[in-house]
Design a protein around this motif. Structure first.
Motif, PDB file in Angstrom:
ATOM      1  N   PHE A  63       0.816  -1.115  -0.213  1.00 15.64           N
ATOM      2  CA  PHE A  63      -0.049  -0.019   0.054  1.00 15.64           C
ATOM      3  C   PHE A  63       0.903   1.265   0.046  1.00 15.64           C
ATOM      4  CE2 PHE A  63      -2.058   3.482   2.438  1.00 15.64           C
ATOM      5  CZ  PHE A  63      -3.094   3.489   1.653  1.00 15.64           C
ATOM      6  N   GLU A  64       1.695   1.413   1.022  1.00 18.87           N
ATOM      7  CA  GLU A  64       2.318   2.681   1.149  1.00 18.87           C
ATOM      8  C   GLU A  64       3.306   3.057   0.030  1.00 18.87           C
ATOM      9  OE1 GLU A  64       2.238   5.209   3.325  1.00 18.87           O
ATOM     10  OE2 GLU A  64       0.878   4.589   4.636  1.00 18.87           O
ATOM     11  N   PRO A  65       4.187   2.222  -0.500  1.00 11.17           N
ATOM     12  CA  PRO A  65       5.094   2.744  -1.371  1.00 11.17           C
ATOM     13  C   PRO A  65       4.113   2.914  -2.810  1.00 11.17           C
ATOM     14  CG  PRO A  65       6.138   0.708  -0.681  1.00 11.17           C
ATOM     15  CD  PRO A  65       4.689   0.834  -0.085  1.00 11.17           C
ATOM     16  N   PHE A  66       3.291   2.162  -3.026  1.00  9.55           N
ATOM     17  CA  PHE A  66       2.152   2.489  -4.439  1.00  9.55           C
ATOM     18  C   PHE A  66       1.726   3.768  -4.207  1.00  9.55           C
ATOM     19  CE2 PHE A  66      -1.763   2.361  -6.463  1.00  9.55           C
ATOM     20  CZ  PHE A  66      -1.423   2.210  -7.772  1.00  9.55           C
ATOM     21  N   SER A  67       0.928   4.012  -3.029  1.00  9.24           N
ATOM     22  CA  SER A  67       0.314   5.289  -2.964  1.00  9.24           C
ATOM     23  C   SER A  67       1.416   6.538  -3.155  1.00  9.24           C
ATOM     24  CB  SER A  67      -0.225   5.350  -1.408  1.00  9.24           C
ATOM     25  OG  SER A  67       0.493   5.314  -0.368  1.00  9.24           O
ATOM     26  N   PHE A  68       2.804   6.382  -2.480  1.00 12.57           N
ATOM     27  CA  PHE A  68       3.739   7.351  -2.553  1.00 12.57           C
ATOM     28  C   PHE A  68       4.009   7.500  -4.205  1.00 12.57           C
ATOM     29  CE2 PHE A  68       7.978   8.988  -2.686  1.00 12.57           C
ATOM     30  CZ  PHE A  68       7.937  10.156  -1.669  1.00 12.57           C
ATOM     31  N   VAL A  69       4.283   6.519  -5.009  1.00 14.69           N
ATOM     32  CA  VAL A  69       4.894   6.704  -6.280  1.00 14.69           C
ATOM     33  C   VAL A  69       3.660   7.341  -7.383  1.00 14.69           C
ATOM     34  CG1 VAL A  69       5.469   5.178  -8.441  1.00 14.69           C
ATOM     35  CG2 VAL A  69       6.458   4.669  -6.155  1.00 14.69           C
ATOM     36  N   THR A  70       2.435   6.954  -6.911  1.00 19.79           N
ATOM     37  CA  THR A  70       1.479   7.605  -7.535  1.00 19.79           C
ATOM     38  C   THR A  70       1.092   8.940  -7.302  1.00 19.79           C
ATOM     39  OG1 THR A  70      -0.371   6.732  -5.990  1.00 19.79           O
ATOM     40  CG2 THR A  70       0.396   5.418  -8.047  1.00 19.79           C
ATOM     41  N   SER A  71       2.130   9.852  -6.429  1.00 17.87           N
ATOM     42  CA  SER A  71       1.711  11.129  -6.200  1.00 17.87           C
ATOM     43  C   SER A  71       2.154  11.881  -7.630  1.00 17.87           C
ATOM     44  CB  SER A  71       2.932  11.246  -5.217  1.00 17.87           C
ATOM     45  OG  SER A  71       2.825  12.698  -5.146  1.00 17.87           O
ATOM     46  N   PHE A  72       1.209  12.901  -7.522  1.00 22.67           N
ATOM     47  CA  PHE A  72       1.195  13.735  -8.914  1.00 22.67           C
ATOM     48  C   PHE A  72       2.573  14.515  -8.995  1.00 22.67           C
ATOM     49  CE2 PHE A  72      -0.022  17.866 -10.805  1.00 22.67           C
ATOM     50  CZ  PHE A  72      -0.308  17.514 -12.011  1.00 22.67           C
ATOM     51  N   SER A  73       3.011  14.916  -7.777  1.00 25.11           N
ATOM     52  CA  SER A  73       4.314  15.723  -7.872  1.00 25.11           C
ATOM     53  C   SER A  73       5.530  14.851  -8.523  1.00 25.11           C
ATOM     54  CB  SER A  73       4.542  16.124  -6.437  1.00 25.11           C
ATOM     55  OG  SER A  73       3.532  17.072  -6.051  1.00 25.11           O
ATOM     56  N   LEU A  74       5.306  13.464  -8.184  1.00 22.07           N
ATOM     57  CA  LEU A  74       6.570  12.528  -8.794  1.00 22.07           C
ATOM     58  C   LEU A  74       6.531  12.613 -10.107  1.00 22.07           C
ATOM     59  CD1 LEU A  74       8.484  11.205  -7.055  1.00 22.07           C
ATOM     60  CD2 LEU A  74       7.403   9.176  -7.226  1.00 22.07           C
ATOM     61  N   VAL A  75       5.474  12.843 -10.976  1.00 23.37           N
ATOM     62  CA  VAL A  75       5.304  13.045 -12.256  1.00 23.37           C
ATOM     63  C   VAL A  75       6.391  13.847 -13.092  1.00 23.37           C
ATOM     64  CG1 VAL A  75       4.096  13.276 -14.455  1.00 23.37           C
ATOM     65  CG2 VAL A  75       3.064  12.238 -12.470  1.00 23.37           C
ATOM     66  N   ALA A  76       6.764  14.864 -12.110  1.00 23.06           N
ATOM     67  CA  ALA A  76       7.798  15.990 -12.739  1.00 23.06           C
ATOM     68  C   ALA A  76       9.209  15.281 -13.164  1.00 23.06           C
ATOM     69  CB  ALA A  76       8.055  16.992 -11.574  1.00 23.06           C
ATOM     70  N   ILE A  77       9.396  14.040 -12.349  1.00 22.76           N
ATOM     71  CA  ILE A  77      10.829  13.610 -12.634  1.00 22.76           C
ATOM     72  C   ILE A  77      10.985  13.178 -13.941  1.00 22.76           C
ATOM     73  CG2 ILE A  77      12.358  11.941 -11.844  1.00 22.76           C
ATOM     74  CD1 ILE A  77      11.600  11.999  -9.000  1.00 22.76           C
ATOM     75  N   PRO A  78      10.217  12.255 -14.650  1.00 26.48           N
ATOM     76  CA  PRO A  78      10.291  11.733 -16.070  1.00 26.48           C
ATOM     77  C   PRO A  78      10.053  12.857 -16.902  1.00 26.48           C
ATOM     78  CG  PRO A  78       8.145  10.791 -15.185  1.00 26.48           C
ATOM     79  CD  PRO A  78       9.134  11.494 -13.816  1.00 26.48           C
ATOM     80  N   LEU A  79       9.247  13.807 -16.633  1.00 26.82           N
ATOM     81  CA  LEU A  79       9.040  14.895 -17.462  1.00 26.82           C
ATOM     82  C   LEU A  79      10.211  16.032 -17.693  1.00 26.82           C
ATOM     83  CD1 LEU A  79       5.440  15.986 -16.725  1.00 26.82           C
ATOM     84  CD2 LEU A  79       6.104  14.797 -18.798  1.00 26.82           C
ATOM     85  N   PHE A  80      10.849  16.215 -16.632  1.00 21.88           N
ATOM     86  CA  PHE A  80      12.010  16.936 -16.540  1.00 21.88           C
ATOM     87  C   PHE A  80      13.193  16.187 -17.212  1.00 21.88           C
ATOM     88  CE2 PHE A  80      10.636  19.846 -12.858  1.00 21.88           C
ATOM     89  CZ  PHE A  80      10.296  20.936 -13.826  1.00 21.88           C
ATOM     90  N   LEU A  81      13.290  15.012 -16.990  1.00 18.21           N
ATOM     91  CA  LEU A  81      14.466  14.237 -17.530  1.00 18.21           C
ATOM     92  C   LEU A  81      14.066  14.145 -19.264  1.00 18.21           C
ATOM     93  CD1 LEU A  81      14.674  11.162 -15.155  1.00 18.21           C
ATOM     94  CD2 LEU A  81      16.214  12.811 -15.670  1.00 18.21           C
ATOM     95  N   MET A  82      12.837  13.810 -19.500  1.00 10.56           N
ATOM     96  CA  MET A  82      12.808  14.033 -21.113  1.00 10.56           C
ATOM     97  C   MET A  82      12.998  15.178 -21.760  1.00 10.56           C
ATOM     98  SD  MET A  82       9.151  13.271 -23.091  1.00 10.56           S
ATOM     99  CE  MET A  82       9.139  11.748 -23.099  1.00 10.56           C
ATOM    100  N   MET A  83      12.673  16.549 -20.885  1.00  9.23           N
ATOM    101  CA  MET A  83      13.020  17.814 -21.508  1.00  9.23           C
ATOM    102  C   MET A  83      14.645  17.946 -21.497  1.00  9.23           C
ATOM    103  SD  MET A  83      12.260  21.338 -19.686  1.00  9.23           S
ATOM    104  CE  MET A  83      13.153  21.358 -18.228  1.00  9.23           C
ATOM    105  N   GLY A  84      15.305  17.341 -20.818  1.00  9.15           N
ATOM    106  CA  GLY A  84      16.684  17.523 -20.837  1.00  9.15           C
ATOM    107  C   GLY A  84      17.450  16.418 -22.027  1.00  9.15           C
ATOM    108  N   TYR A  85      16.941  15.266 -21.979  1.00  9.00           N
ATOM    109  CA  TYR A  85      17.313  14.252 -22.996  1.00  9.00           C
ATOM    110  C   TYR A  85      16.907  14.655 -24.790  1.00  9.00           C
ATOM    111  CZ  TYR A  85      18.852  10.854 -19.519  1.00  9.00           C
ATOM    112  OH  TYR A  85      19.442  10.304 -18.495  1.00  9.00           O
ATOM    113  N   VAL A  86      15.789  15.583 -24.685  1.00 12.85           N
ATOM    114  CA  VAL A  86      15.171  16.099 -25.912  1.00 12.85           C
ATOM    115  C   VAL A  86      16.268  17.022 -26.482  1.00 12.85           C
ATOM    116  CG1 VAL A  86      13.212  17.020 -26.983  1.00 12.85           C
ATOM    117  CG2 VAL A  86      12.891  15.094 -25.669  1.00 12.85           C
ATOM    118  N   ALA A  87      16.500  17.982 -25.610  1.00 14.21           N
ATOM    119  CA  ALA A  87      17.362  19.133 -25.767  1.00 14.21           C
ATOM    120  C   ALA A  87      18.795  18.501 -26.030  1.00 14.21           C
ATOM    121  CB  ALA A  87      17.550  19.956 -24.217  1.00 14.21           C
TER     122      ALA A  87
END
Length: 446
Positions: A63-87
């Motif tokens: 329960f706990e790790p899953f609920s944390f990983v699904t946090s909306f704020s954590l979505v920023a990590i892959p998005l920022f990584l994608m921004m850097g790799y595309v650049a």
């Protein structure tokens, strides 16, 4: 065994496993799971019931790790990584470095200074120190070696400047810190801007001093760059400037959250690549693949850390250490300095994300009870993690750079070259500790 002893035993076992090179995600998750099983299956004053403990630990794990990983704020990590790799894969990083080289090549150590500024620009669109070191290593080191720069200076510059990705927003480490401390991620990202620029300035000053004292380290460029070429080179900088304004300007103005800004930045990078007619299938494949790979590695560590944090919380170790710190007859700043030494030592054999997630559940209650601003401490922690990334014998950024440039330069030479930049980092760290307003002036106006 009482809970406090169990907690410290768990920390000791975790460090031992990490020293054995057990993957940090596995070590965190394993120690946390077994620890929770012991805490819940061995109640005080009762006989152990490990079946009950295993069941309770498994319920926590499901329960706990899953609920944390699904946090909306954590979505920023892959998005920022994608921004850097595309650049990177569509040439924005190369264009930024080319412009910096055109304008700065005539200064003492001009190519190295341009590499620092190029790294800062890449950091502003990637949020990753390792990505910055790898990208700029492939781009800038061959160029400096072509102009007969000292190998230690050339590689040391990139290894050190790569760490700017940990501080200059958007920073992946700052996002993780904000999620675990429940602080405003937007304020944390903005707090790293001035310290990041101060770190870059420290590197630039060091390069100028060394190149002035010993010109053979950085021979002047033997070609003449016209003003027309300099002005023309600025055309390649505008995508990075636009992305930075979209992301950090939106957060600072309160128009978007950090996660929304990350989405705008990622989409904006693809759009700018299309407008510049740089889109291609190979670059798109590499950008997506590297984003997924890096995101999976980070999320695995985050899940393991969440399990370990639950274990530490159950044992009461954090509160115990906090009471000890508050009872010491020393100035709170002495505790900060002692923690700085601990972080630098940990940085010699652990990766930054692992150090942060290992220490946060124990250190943050202590810092909070001492009355320090947690945003300021976040900047100090990330700066210490930066130093650890170039400190022997591990120095993660050094090994990333070595992998990027191959056998061109020996590993010992890179470590020797980066040592000079450690002095600059320590000076910047002292300034940040002595003058907290450098880290807090922007988030307090946010």
């Amino acid at each position: 065994m009482d809970l406090i002893t169990l907690g410290f035993t768990g920390i000791g076992v975790l460090i031992f496993l990490i020293m054995l090179r057990v993957p940090i995600a596995v070590a965190l998750g394993l120690v946390g799971f077994v620890g929770i099983m012991l805490v819940l299956g061995w109640p005080a004053g009762r006989n152990p019931d490990f079946a009950r403990g295993f069941s309770a630990a498994f319920n926590y794990l499901s329960f706990e790790p899953f609920s944390f990983v699904t946090s909306f704020s954590l979505v920023a990590i892959p998005l920022f990584l994608m921004m850097g790799y595309v650049a990177f894969h569509f040439g924005f990083t190369h264009d930024g470095y080319t412009a910096a080289r055109a304008w700065l090549s005539k200064l003492p150590g001009g190519l190295a200074i341009a590499s620092v500024l190029g790294s800062a620009m890449f950091a502003a669109v990637s949020g990753s120190s390792m990505a910055t070191a790898a990208a700029m290593g492939k781009l800038a080191v061959p160029e400096m070696l072509r102009y007969k720069y000292d190998k230690g200076l050339a590689t040391g510059t990139i290894a050190a400047a790569g760490t700017l990705g940990a501080l200059i927003p958007p920073s992946i480490l700052m996002i993780i810190y904000g999620l675990f401390t429940e602080l405003s991620i937007g304020k944390l990202l903005i707090a790293g801007l001035l310290p990041g620029l101060l770190s870059a300035a420290g590197y630039v000053i060091l390069i100028i001093i060394r190149a002035t004292i010993n010109p053979s380290l950085a021979p002047p460029a033997d070609h003449h760059i016209t003003w027309t070429e300099r002005v023309t080179s600025l055309k390649g900088v505008w995508p990075i400037i636009v992305l930075f304004i979209l992301v950090m300007g939106g957060i600072y103005a309160g128009i978007v959250t950090a996660t929304e800004a990350a989405a705008i930045g990622a989409a904006g990078t693809w759009a700018l690549a299309a407008l510049a007619r740089k889109l291609n299938v190979e670059g798109a494949k590499l950008s997506i693949l590297e984003t997924v790979t890096q995101s999976a590695a980070i999320f695995a560590i985050v899940v393991g850390a969440k399990i370990f944090v639950g274990f530490i919380a159950m044992t009461g170790v954090a509160g115990y250490l906090s009471d000890i710190a508050l009872g010491l007859d020393v100035s709170p700043i002495v505790i900060i300095l002692a923690l700085s030494v601990v972080y630098i030592i940990l940085g010699t054999f652990m990766d930054p994300l692992g150090i942060m997630l290992l220490t946060l559940p124990v250190i943050i209650p202590v810092i909070d009870n001492l009355g320090y601003d947690l945003i300021w401490f976040g900047v100090i922690m990330v700066k210490l993690l930066e130093i650890g990334m170039i400190t022997p014998p591990v120095g993660l950024n050094v090994f990333v750079l070595k992998g990027a440039i191959g056998d061109t330069v020996r590993l010992e030479t890179i470590f020797k070259g980066v040592t000079w930049f450690l002095f600059a980092d320590v000076i910047v760290l002292v300034i940040l500790i002595m003058f907290p307003w450098i880290s807090l002036v922007l988030p307090r106006s946010f």
